[in-house]
Design a protein around this motif. Structure first.
Motif, PDB file in Angstrom:
ATOM      1  N   ALA A 175     -33.780  25.732-101.661  1.00  0.00           N
ATOM      2  CA  ALA A 175     -34.896  24.808-101.443  1.00  0.00           C
ATOM      3  C   ALA A 175     -36.054  25.161-102.366  1.00  0.00           C
ATOM      4  O   ALA A 175     -36.707  24.285-102.947  1.00  0.00           O
ATOM      5  CB  ALA A 175     -35.341  24.839 -99.987  1.00  0.00           C
ATOM      6  N   GLY A 176     -36.321  26.462-102.511  1.00  0.00           N
ATOM      7  CA  GLY A 176     -37.379  26.887-103.417  1.00  0.00           C
ATOM      8  C   GLY A 176     -37.064  26.552-104.860  1.00  0.00           C
ATOM      9  O   GLY A 176     -37.944  26.122-105.618  1.00  0.00           O
ATOM     10  N   ASP A 181     -39.509  21.428 -99.466  1.00  0.00           N
ATOM     11  CA  ASP A 181     -39.939  22.229 -98.329  1.00  0.00           C
ATOM     12  C   ASP A 181     -38.736  22.591 -97.461  1.00  0.00           C
ATOM     13  O   ASP A 181     -37.625  22.103 -97.656  1.00  0.00           O
ATOM     14  CB  ASP A 181     -41.014  21.492 -97.511  1.00  0.00           C
ATOM     15  N   ASP A 182     -38.985  23.447 -96.469  1.00  0.00           N
ATOM     16  CA  ASP A 182     -37.895  23.980 -95.658  1.00  0.00           C
ATOM     17  C   ASP A 182     -37.222  22.875 -94.840  1.00  0.00           C
ATOM     18  O   ASP A 182     -35.997  22.870 -94.678  1.00  0.00           O
ATOM     19  CB  ASP A 182     -38.439  25.072 -94.735  1.00  0.00           C
ATOM     20  N   ARG A 183     -38.005  21.940 -94.322  1.00  0.00           N
ATOM     21  CA  ARG A 183     -37.430  20.863 -93.517  1.00  0.00           C
ATOM     22  C   ARG A 183     -36.474  20.014 -94.351  1.00  0.00           C
ATOM     23  O   ARG A 183     -35.359  19.685 -93.903  1.00  0.00           O
ATOM     24  CB  ARG A 183     -38.548  19.986 -92.943  1.00  0.00           C
ATOM     25  N   LEU A 188     -30.867  18.632 -96.213  1.00  0.00           N
ATOM     26  CA  LEU A 188     -29.878  18.648 -97.291  1.00  0.00           C
ATOM     27  C   LEU A 188     -28.651  19.452 -96.895  1.00  0.00           C
ATOM     28  O   LEU A 188     -27.510  19.028 -97.122  1.00  0.00           O
ATOM     29  CB  LEU A 188     -30.497  19.233 -98.558  1.00  0.00           C
ATOM     30  N   VAL A 189     -28.863  20.622 -96.305  1.00  0.00           N
ATOM     31  CA  VAL A 189     -27.737  21.469 -95.921  1.00  0.00           C
ATOM     32  C   VAL A 189     -26.893  20.797 -94.848  1.00  0.00           C
ATOM     33  O   VAL A 189     -25.658  20.865 -94.874  1.00  0.00           O
ATOM     34  CB  VAL A 189     -28.243  22.849 -95.457  1.00  0.00           C
ATOM     35  N   ASP A 190     -27.528  20.121 -93.888  1.00  0.00           N
ATOM     36  CA  ASP A 190     -26.767  19.395 -92.873  1.00  0.00           C
ATOM     37  C   ASP A 190     -25.893  18.325 -93.525  1.00  0.00           C
ATOM     38  O   ASP A 190     -24.726  18.140 -93.141  1.00  0.00           O
ATOM     39  CB  ASP A 190     -27.722  18.741 -91.869  1.00  0.00           C
ATOM     40  N   PRO A 432     -40.819  28.134 -96.712  1.00  0.00           N
ATOM     41  CA  PRO A 432     -39.800  27.931 -97.739  1.00  0.00           C
ATOM     42  C   PRO A 432     -39.810  29.070 -98.732  1.00  0.00           C
ATOM     43  O   PRO A 432     -40.763  29.841 -98.807  1.00  0.00           O
ATOM     44  CB  PRO A 432     -40.228  26.608 -98.405  1.00  0.00           C
ATOM     45  N   ALA A 433     -38.730  29.180 -99.483  1.00  0.00           N
ATOM     46  CA  ALA A 433     -38.659  30.220-100.502  1.00  0.00           C
ATOM     47  C   ALA A 433     -39.731  29.975-101.561  1.00  0.00           C
ATOM     48  O   ALA A 433     -40.270  28.885-101.705  1.00  0.00           O
ATOM     49  CB  ALA A 433     -37.267  30.214-101.145  1.00  0.00           C
TER      50      ALA A 433
END
Length: 449
Positions: A175-176, A181-183, A188-190, A432-433
Motif C-alpha cells: 500500500a505504501g 492508504d491502509d483502508r 485491494l487485498v480482499d 499505512p506503510a
C-alpha cells in the motif's frame, strides 16, 4: 479425476490402447496446497513431464511438470506465446463469460500477456519503477510495520500469524509503495484474494480491484506522488492509463499473495522443523537459506497461467495443437526428480528453482519480495523467540486454489515478546506503510531498450 470435456482442451490418449486419457481436475474441495503435490507426482508417473488437466468445468489445458520442459516453455516465445487471444477455446467461444478462471487468464494490456517488443516496453517501465525502491528504507519500513503488528497481539500470548501478520504486513508495505492508504490497501487485498481463489466470485473481485486502481490512477494523474503508480504514469515508455491499470493488477496479484504465502510458509517450516530452526539459530543456515528451501519445496505460487502454443508440435511426450493452453507447473517442476539432488533435498544456496518463473518473463519484483519476506521472518523470530505452533501440524488449513499454495491459518502461542524499549504508538498499528522512497532521493531513469 474427471473425464475430458467432449469439446474442450487437450486430447491426450493412452499410448497402448489409444483411448482418451483421464484428465485430472486442479479444482474442487479435496484439493489444496497440502494435497496437490501428490497429484503432481501421480500425473508425472502417468503422463510424463506434460499432463492433461482441467482448470474448471469444460476448461482443459496442459500442465507442464518437468523442469527442463518448463524452461523451454518460458524461454521460447516463438513456440509459446503469452497472448491468450491465441487460445483456441477462447477464439471458438467455448469459455463461458462467467468462468472462474477467466479473470486470471483473460487478456489484459499488461506485460504478462505480451510478447516481444511490446513486452519489453512495458517490462522496462515496471522494472524502472521497482528499481526506484530504496532497499534500506524499505527494510526499515518493513521492520517498523512488523513490530507494530506484533505489538498489536503481543499481550494475548497467541495469534494467527496468517491473519494477523503474514497477510497484513505485505498489504501495508505494498500500500505504501502504491501510495494508497491502509483502508484502500485492505480493499485491494480482499479483491485479490477473491480473484486468486478461482471461485465463482472471481469476476466480481476482478471488477472491484479494477475500480479501486482506476480511481488511484486518476488521483495520481492529477497529483504526482513518490510512488510506483506515479512512476509508471510518467515513465518515458508512455504507458496509457489502461496499461498502467493492468500492469498494476499483475503486480498486485502476483506480488501480494506470493509474499503472504512465502512469509507464512517459511514460519511454518521453522515452527515444524526443529533441526532447521536449530541450524538457523546456531548460524549454520541463514534466513535466506530457509527462504530458498521454501521456494524449492513449497513455492508460494504452485501453478501460473499461461502460455499458448503457436503451432502443432510434439512437446513433453504429448501432441500439442496450436492454440492449446499450457500452465506453468512451478511446484511440480521444482520437484522434478531429474533436477533434485539424490536425497531429494535442495542444497543451501541453490537458486535454480522456478518459483519466480524463468526466461524473459521472470518475476521483476523478486528482490523486493525477498527483502520483505526476509525482514518479516527475521523480525518475528527475534521479537517472539519462544514462538511455537498451537495445533498439530496436520491440522493446519490450506487455501483451496489451483494457483496459490498458501496456508489459511497458522495458530501460534508464545509467553513473552521482546519488543523495542520505546513503546510503539497504538495508532502505528493502523498506519499505512511509509511512502515509497526513491534511491538517493532521485527518480528512476529510463530503462535501456
Amino acid at each position: 479425476m474427471s473425464t475430458p470435456h467432449p469439446t474442450a482442451g487437450p486430447a491426450a490418449r493412452c499410448p497402448v490402447t489409444g483411448a482418451p486419457a483421464k484428465v485430472a481436475a486442479l479444482y474442487g474441495p479435496g484439493l489444496d496446497g497440502n494435497t496437490m503435490p501428490a497429484l503432481y507426482e501421480e500425473l508425472r508417473g502417468t503422463h510424463g513431464p506434460v499432463a492433461p488437466v482441467s482448470l474448471a468445468p469444460g476448461i482443459d489445458a496442459w500442465l507442464v511438470l518437468g523442469h527442463r520442459e518448463l524452461l523451454r516453455l518460458t524461454r521460447e516465445e516463438q513456440d509459446f506465446s503469452h497472448d491468450p487471444r491465441r487460445w483456441s477455446l477462447l477464439r471458438e467461444g467455448r469459455v463461458p463469460a462467467d468462468s472462474p478462471i477467466l479473470p486470471m487468464v483473460g487478456w489484459r494490456p499488461a506485460l504478462l500477456f505480451a510478447d516481444g517488443q511490446q513486452h519489453r516496453r512495458m517490462r522496462g517501465a515496471v522494472s524502472d519503477a521497482l528499481a526506484g525502491i530504496n532497499g534500506h528504507e524499505l527494510r526499515r519500513s518493513v521492520r517498523t510495520t512488523a513490530e507494530a503488528l506484533i505489538a498489536g497481539f503481543a499481550d494475548d500470548g497467541e495469534a494467527d500469524l496468517v491473519a494477523s501478520y503474514a497477510r497484513m504486513l505485505p498489504l501495508r508495505v505494498i500500500a505504501g509503495l502504491l501510495g494508497v492508504d491502509d483502508r484502500t490497501g485492505r480493499e485491494l487485498v480482499d479483491a485479490v484474494g477473491g480473484l486468486a481463489s478461482g471461485a465463482s466470485g472471481a469476476a466480481e473481485a476482478s471488477r472491484r480491484m479494477g475500480a479501486i486502481l482506476l480511481s488511484l490512477i486518476e488521483e495520481k494523474r492529477r497529483v504526482r506522488g513518490e510512488d510506483i503508480v506515479s512512476a509508471l504514469l510518467h515513465h518515458p515508455a508512455r504507458l496509457t492509463d489502461e496499461e498502467v491499470l493492468h500492469n498494476l493488477v499483475v503486480m498486485f496479484v502476483a506480488g501480494n499473495q506470493t509474499t503472504v504465502n512465502w512469509i507464512a510458509t517459511t514460519l511454518r517450516i521453522l515452527l515444524c522443523d526443529p533441526a532447521l530452526r536449530s541450524s538457523l539459530s546456531g548460524g549454520h543456515l541463514s534466513v535466506d537459506d530457509a527462504l530458498d528451501l521454501v521456494l524449492w519445496r513449497f513455492p508460494p505460487t504452485q501453478n501460473f497461467p499461461a502460455r499458448y502454443a503457436t503451432r502443432d508440435m510434439r512437446f513433453g511426450e504429448q501432441d500439442i495443437r496450436a492454440g492449446d493452453m499450457l500452465i506453468l507447473g512451478l511446484a511440480a517442476a521444482n520437484a522434478d526428480p531429474d533436477v533434485l539432488p539424490a536425497d531429494g533435498a535442495p542444497v543451501a544456496g541453490n537458486r535454480s528453482h522456478l518459483a519466480f518463473g524463468a526466461g524473459p518473463h521472470t518475476c521483476p519484483a523478486q528482490d523486493p519480495a525477498r527483502l520483505i519476506t526476509r525482514t518479516a521472518v527475521d523480525t518475528i523470530r527475534h521479537r517472539l523467540p519462544d514462538l511455537e505452533l498451537a495445533v498439530p501440524e496436520n491440522e493446519l488449513k490450506w487455501v483451496n486454489s489451483p494457483w496459490s499454495k498458501g496456508l489459511g491459518t497458522l495458530p501460534v502461542r508464545f509467553t513473552s515478546a521482546q519488543l523495542p524499549q520505546l513503546p510503539i504508538p497504538s495508532q502505528a498499528v493502523e498506519a499505512p506503510a511509509a511512502p515509497w522512497p526513491y534511491r538517493n532521493g532521485t527518480r528512476p531513469q529510463a530503462h535501456p531498450h
